[in-house]
Design an enzyme around this catalytic site. Structure first.
Site, PDB file in Angstrom:
ATOM      1  N   LYS A 243      31.688  24.912   4.917  1.00  0.00           N
ATOM      2  CA  LYS A 243      31.805  23.455   4.976  1.00  0.00           C
ATOM      3  C   LYS A 243      33.103  23.084   5.671  1.00  0.00           C
ATOM      4  CE  LYS A 243      33.904  20.802   2.590  1.00  0.00           C
ATOM      5  NZ  LYS A 243      34.676  20.090   1.566  1.00  0.00           N
TER       6      LYS A 243
ATOM      7  N   ARG B  25       0.807  -1.216   0.000  1.00  0.00           N
ATOM      8  CA  ARG B  25       0.000   0.000   0.000  1.00  0.00           C
ATOM      9  C   ARG B  25       0.853   1.285   0.000  1.00  0.00           C
ATOM     10  NH1 ARG B  25      -3.642  -2.215   4.937  1.00  0.00           N
ATOM     11  NH2 ARG B  25      -1.807  -3.567   5.148  1.00  0.00           N
TER      12      ARG B  25
HETATM   13  C1  UD1 Z   1      -1.591  -6.405  11.486  1.00  0.00           C
HETATM   14  C2  UD1 Z   1      -2.476  -7.323  12.375  1.00  0.00           C
HETATM   15  C3  UD1 Z   1      -3.706  -6.540  12.788  1.00  0.00           C
HETATM   16  C4  UD1 Z   1      -3.296  -5.277  13.513  1.00  0.00           C
HETATM   17  C5  UD1 Z   1      -2.327  -4.438  12.686  1.00  0.00           C
HETATM   18  C6  UD1 Z   1      -1.752  -3.336  13.542  1.00  0.00           C
HETATM   19  C7  UD1 Z   1      -2.193  -9.661  11.682  1.00  0.00           C
HETATM   20  C8  UD1 Z   1      -2.748 -10.774  10.895  1.00  0.00           C
HETATM   21  N1  UD1 Z   1      -2.835  -8.494  11.617  1.00  0.00           N
HETATM   22  O1  UD1 Z   1      -2.357  -6.093  10.331  1.00  0.00           O
HETATM   23  O2  UD1 Z   1      -4.513  -7.351  13.645  1.00  0.00           O
HETATM   24  O3  UD1 Z   1      -4.452  -4.510  13.829  1.00  0.00           O
HETATM   25  O4  UD1 Z   1      -1.225  -5.242  12.230  1.00  0.00           O
HETATM   26  O5  UD1 Z   1      -0.887  -2.510  12.852  1.00  0.00           O
HETATM   27  O6  UD1 Z   1      -1.202  -9.855  12.348  1.00  0.00           O
HETATM   28  N2  UD1 Z   1       4.857  -9.052   8.116  1.00  0.00           N
HETATM   29  C9  UD1 Z   1       5.844  -9.989   7.990  1.00  0.00           C
HETATM   30  N3  UD1 Z   1       5.614 -11.115   7.289  1.00  0.00           N
HETATM   31  C10 UD1 Z   1       4.403 -11.381   6.728  1.00  0.00           C
HETATM   32  C11 UD1 Z   1       3.388 -10.424   6.855  1.00  0.00           C
HETATM   33  C12 UD1 Z   1       3.645  -9.266   7.559  1.00  0.00           C
HETATM   34  O7  UD1 Z   1       6.963  -9.796   8.490  1.00  0.00           O
HETATM   35  O8  UD1 Z   1       4.273 -12.448   6.118  1.00  0.00           O
HETATM   36  C13 UD1 Z   1       5.147  -7.804   8.838  1.00  0.00           C
HETATM   37  C14 UD1 Z   1       5.020  -6.583   7.953  1.00  0.00           C
HETATM   38  O9  UD1 Z   1       6.259  -6.249   7.364  1.00  0.00           O
HETATM   39  C15 UD1 Z   1       4.541  -5.504   8.918  1.00  0.00           C
HETATM   40  C16 UD1 Z   1       3.823  -6.299   9.994  1.00  0.00           C
HETATM   41  O10 UD1 Z   1       4.221  -7.651   9.876  1.00  0.00           O
HETATM   42  O11 UD1 Z   1       5.595  -4.792   9.512  1.00  0.00           O
HETATM   43  C17 UD1 Z   1       2.316  -6.215   9.869  1.00  0.00           C
HETATM   44  O12 UD1 Z   1       1.918  -6.611   8.585  1.00  0.00           O
HETATM   45  P1  UD1 Z   1       0.790  -5.822   7.814  1.00  0.00           P
HETATM   46  O13 UD1 Z   1       0.582  -6.481   6.500  1.00  0.00           O
HETATM   47  O14 UD1 Z   1       1.059  -4.384   7.842  1.00  0.00           O
HETATM   48  O15 UD1 Z   1      -0.452  -6.199   8.752  1.00  0.00           O
HETATM   49  P2  UD1 Z   1      -1.769  -5.383   9.003  1.00  0.00           P
HETATM   50  O16 UD1 Z   1      -2.715  -5.642   7.909  1.00  0.00           O
HETATM   51  O17 UD1 Z   1      -1.440  -3.981   9.277  1.00  0.00           O
HETATM   52 CA    CA Z   2       0.415  -2.686   9.239  1.00  0.00          CA
END
Ligand code: UD1
Ligand code: CA
Length: 477
Positions: free
Chosen positions: A364, A20
């Site tokens: 500088k 996003r």
């Molecule tokens: C996640 C939570 C949600 C919470 C929100 C808060 C889950 C399923 N959902 O959603 O409940 O309200 O954060 O901000 O946990 N990441 C990985 N590996 C993956 C997927 C994600 O390392 O396979 C990391 C991403 O880089 C990121 C974080 O986990 O830093 C959260 O992932 P993101 O896709 O942003 O989750 P949200 O949809 O925001």
């Molecule tokens: Ca997130």
């Protein structure tokens, strides 16, 4: 350090693509008031007193590792590859071997890598509750007006947390819940590992959700506890550039409030300044509109900063300085210095007290002694200027040899002066009290107390202009 009775580590989940953001750069490398999202998260876990942070990386792993190598965080860390990325639960699974391999038992903070306003105090409170309630999992939630894409915290009638349901999997009724999951937890380790092993990906996104561990604990695996963070923005995750801007604004507002209420700083127009929380500003300093102050900046008391000033990096400024419509980077300024308008104080300068850097001056890697003036239209680089010297308008240190790519030094002694439009071809020294005549190109060292002039002698032709005028009048008539 933490008051925790047990060893404490953190896992930071940062392998996701950050689709996003629509960016070629890893999401966690985007900056919030000068510092990357990841570094802000790492500061928080460091402040909470963890012995080590485990970073789960995937998308943009090389970029992130290069960043960490070039500016290492204070916390000791280890990176883990998650490939492919099958969800937040799957991300945590990548750390299990390292945790068990090192025989870790204790409290494990797990946080998403995209929530940069997280504070160490909040993590400490999370761990404290976790220990007091002897919990298997403690989740950090918060209340928001608009729950957007956050996971909803579903509670049973007695108020106990029952489950976390992702927005994409939520019923209409669940979507209306305003208590949301921060995705920041404390786990009892290794006990929580059993929960990871039973995770399934039977959800809309076909991912292994870490959030499903909450339902697992609530269903009887162990004590589940929950801390509600007071300010939602503290745990806000950044998923888009709009959210990046929103979080940045909140950090700015928080910083401005602290400066105004606790540090005694006047901020004339809070909406127009961008000050990082790392910046320290002394009492009775005034920040005028349109300033950006980021990095570990220290500004003394009774300073007048702005309007229109950018101060970035490691800058230390004494008391009673004035900086107007200028840029100051990685430099030291003593008390009572005056900079600008329209000056560019680049990296590596060290100005003593009461130095004047005026309009259209670039400095500088230059050390300037006290009460020296560089007042107008000058470039001074790789130089050492004594005290009480006067650098005339348009003085240039020619410090760069384009052929050899070498930078050379210029030294100007105490009380020396350079006339307007002089060029000092480095390496060169102008001795104490020496004078350089206006318009000179100085290629040889000037002894102390001497005058150096290097320009063509002035030629006078009496009556020349009058003669020319009368000749031209005759030819026209
Ligand atoms: C996640 C939570 C949600 C919470 C929100 C808060 C889950 C399923 N959902 O959603 O409940 O309200 O954060 O901000 O946990 N990441 C990985 N590996 C993956 C997927 C994600 O390392 O396979 C990391 C991403 O880089 C990121 C974080 O986990 O830093 C959260 O992932 P993101 O896709 O942003 O989750 P949200 O949809 O925001
Ligand atoms: Ca997130």
């Amino acid at each position: 350090m933490t008051n925790s009775k047990h060893p404490l580590r953190a896992v930071v989940l940062a392998a996701g693509q950050g689709t996003r953001m629509k960016s070629g750069m890893a999401k966690v490398l985007h900056r919030v008031l000068g510092k990357t999202i990841l570094d802000r998260v790492l500061d928080a876990v460091h402040g909470a007193g963890v012995e080590k942070a485990h970073l789960v990386l995937g998308h943009g792993k090389d970029q992130i590792e290069a960043h960490l190598q070039s500016s290492p965080p204070e916390v000791s860390y280890e990176t883990h590859l998650q490939e492919p990325q099958l969800g937040t639960g799957h991300a945590l699974m990548q750390v299990v071997d390292s945790l068990s391999g090192s025989g870790f038992t204790g409290n494990l903070i797990v946080t998403v890598g995209d929530a940069p306003l997280l504070r160490a105090e909040t993590l400490k409170a999370l761990v404290k509750t976790h220990e007091e309630e002897d919990a298997l999992i403690t989740v950090l939630s918060t209340i928001v007006d608009d729950p957007k894409s956050y996971g909803r915290v579903v509670r049973s009638e007695d108020g106990k947390v029952k489950a976390i349901v992702e927005a994409k999997d939520a019923t209409e009724a669940e979507k209306r819940i305003c208590e949301v999951n921060s995705a920041i937890y404390c786990f009892k380790w290794p006990e929580a590992e059993a929960g990871l092993r039973q995770l399934k990906n039977d959800n809309v996104q076909k991912e292994y959700y870490l959030t499903d561990l909450i339902g697992w604990a609530a269903a009887g695996a162990g004590n589940l506890s929950c801390v509600v963070a007071e300010h939602w923005w503290e745990v806000a995750g950044i998923n888009s550039r709009l959210e990046l801007a929103e979080v940045t604004r909140h950090l700015r507002d928080h910083t401005v409030r602290k400066l105004a209420l606790e540090a005694g700083v006047t901020i004339v127009d809070p909406e127009s300044v961008w000050i990082a929380p790392e910046a320290e500003i002394g009492r009775d300093s005034v920040i005028y509109p349109g300033c950006e102050i980021t990095g570990p900046v220290k500004i003394g008391s009774e300073c007048q900063i702005g309007p229109g000033v950018t101060i970035r990096g490691k800058v230390e400024m004494g008391d009673r300085c004035t900086v107007l419509h200028s840029v100051v980077l990685d430099s030291i300024l003593g008390d009572d210095c005056r900079v600008g308008p329209f000056a560019h104080v680049r990296e590596g300068n060290n100005l003593a007290e009461a130095v004047r850097v005026g309009n259209f001056v670039e400095l500088k890697k230059t050390t300037v002694g006290q009460k020296t003036n560089v007042s107008h239209l000058s470039y001074v680089g790789d130089a050492v200027l004594g005290s009480g010297a006067n650098i005339g308008a348009g003085t240039i240190t020619a410090n760069y040899d384009h052929i050899t790519k070498r930078k050379c030094n210029t030294t100007i002694g105490d009380g020396a002066s350079t006339g307007s439009n002089s060029v000092l071809v480095a390496p060169v020294t102008v001795g104490d009290g020496a004078v350089v005549g206006a318009g000179s190109v100085i290629t040889k060292d000037v002894p102390a107390g001497a005058l150096a002039v290097s320009r063509a002698k002035q030629v006078q032709k009496e009556g020349w202009a009058d003669k020319r005028k009368s000749e031209s009048a005759t030819s026209i008539s």
